[in-house]
Motif scaffolding. Sequence first.
Motif, PDB file in Angstrom:
ATOM      1  N   ARG A 119      28.088  31.033  46.630  1.00 36.76           N
ATOM      2  CA  ARG A 119      28.603  31.216  45.275  1.00 36.76           C
ATOM      3  C   ARG A 119      29.089  32.651  45.073  1.00 36.76           C
ATOM      4  O   ARG A 119      30.139  32.885  44.459  1.00 36.76           O
ATOM      5  CB  ARG A 119      27.517  30.868  44.263  1.00 36.76           C
ATOM      6  CG  ARG A 119      27.981  30.862  42.815  1.00 36.76           C
ATOM      7  CD  ARG A 119      26.855  30.473  41.871  1.00 36.76           C
ATOM      8  NE  ARG A 119      26.311  29.158  42.190  1.00 36.76           N
ATOM      9  CZ  ARG A 119      25.091  28.941  42.672  1.00 36.76           C
ATOM     10  NH1 ARG A 119      24.264  29.975  42.891  1.00 36.76           N
ATOM     11  NH2 ARG A 119      24.664  27.741  42.930  1.00 36.76           N
ATOM     12  N   ARG A 123      32.938  33.878  44.374  1.00 37.34           N
ATOM     13  CA  ARG A 123      33.199  34.654  43.158  1.00 37.34           C
ATOM     14  C   ARG A 123      33.906  35.969  43.500  1.00 37.34           C
ATOM     15  O   ARG A 123      34.839  36.389  42.802  1.00 37.34           O
ATOM     16  CB  ARG A 123      31.876  34.926  42.437  1.00 37.34           C
ATOM     17  CG  ARG A 123      31.995  35.781  41.180  1.00 37.34           C
ATOM     18  CD  ARG A 123      30.619  36.083  40.619  1.00 37.34           C
ATOM     19  NE  ARG A 123      30.651  37.096  39.585  1.00 37.34           N
ATOM     20  CZ  ARG A 123      30.582  36.852  38.275  1.00 37.34           C
ATOM     21  NH1 ARG A 123      30.475  35.607  37.841  1.00 37.34           N
ATOM     22  NH2 ARG A 123      30.594  37.836  37.394  1.00 37.34           N
ATOM     23  N   THR A 127      37.419  37.156  42.053  1.00 39.95           N
ATOM     24  CA  THR A 127      37.462  38.355  41.212  1.00 39.95           C
ATOM     25  C   THR A 127      38.440  39.393  41.748  1.00 39.95           C
ATOM     26  O   THR A 127      39.229  39.980  40.995  1.00 39.95           O
ATOM     27  CB  THR A 127      36.063  38.979  41.103  1.00 39.95           C
ATOM     28  OG1 THR A 127      35.160  38.026  40.543  1.00 39.95           O
ATOM     29  CG2 THR A 127      36.089  40.228  40.223  1.00 39.95           C
TER      30      THR A 127
END
Length: 240
Positions: A119, A123, A127
């Motif tokens: 995860r 991310r 980002t």
Amino acid sequence: MSSSTPSQKSHRYSAEIISHCVWLYFRFPLSFREVEEMMLGRGIVVSYETVRRWCLKFGQAYANSLRRRRPQPGDKWHLDEVFVKIGGVQRYLWRAVDADGNVLDILVQNRLDKAAARRFFRRLLTTTGQVPRVVVTDKLKSYGAAHREVMPSVEHRSHTGLNNRAENSHQPTRQRERAMKSFRTVGGAQRFLSAFTGISPHFRPHRHLMTAGRYRLEMSIRFTIWNHITGAAARVLATA
């Protein structure tokens, strides 16, 4: 001021006062009540609850604006995780920095397993919008398992001694954690740290690498940027 920043028109206080309170709270290990007291010392009466609302409303927006002005991160990323006590329960703070120590992202999670590492990897890619050349982690096996699944083409170096840059980046967070007497909720910790890691580093240049004159010049530039993104610059120009 950036159009993505919440409007300040409905507030009784000026953008200069609001941004100053937000700066005090995220830059120094202060409580909302201590910020209230410092403002009272300047003759400005504002309650700690108002300071809290300002930090919730504007902190993340200011942090996002500062992040957009940063140069592209380096292609060597350092990842690390530390435990944090939240509401008396042990959680884990995942953090990624580039080779210059710039914080790429943080994520508070309940576990240290493969799913949590996966995860965080996904991310990070979302980002930053980039794929690194090298990822440096400690010996946690979850990193290797998630790396093989999410970014198998990226070089992975797993060695505790190589990851001091990421480990050192936790120090400001630990300082704030002690000042706040730990975080109360996972959501609250995530919200605070997301804004904190965007604002605090902006006012922490590598001072030990600068002369006193160069440091003052660099800080003047950074305050000018801050005033611009918070709208305080427009206030100064209007009263000049």
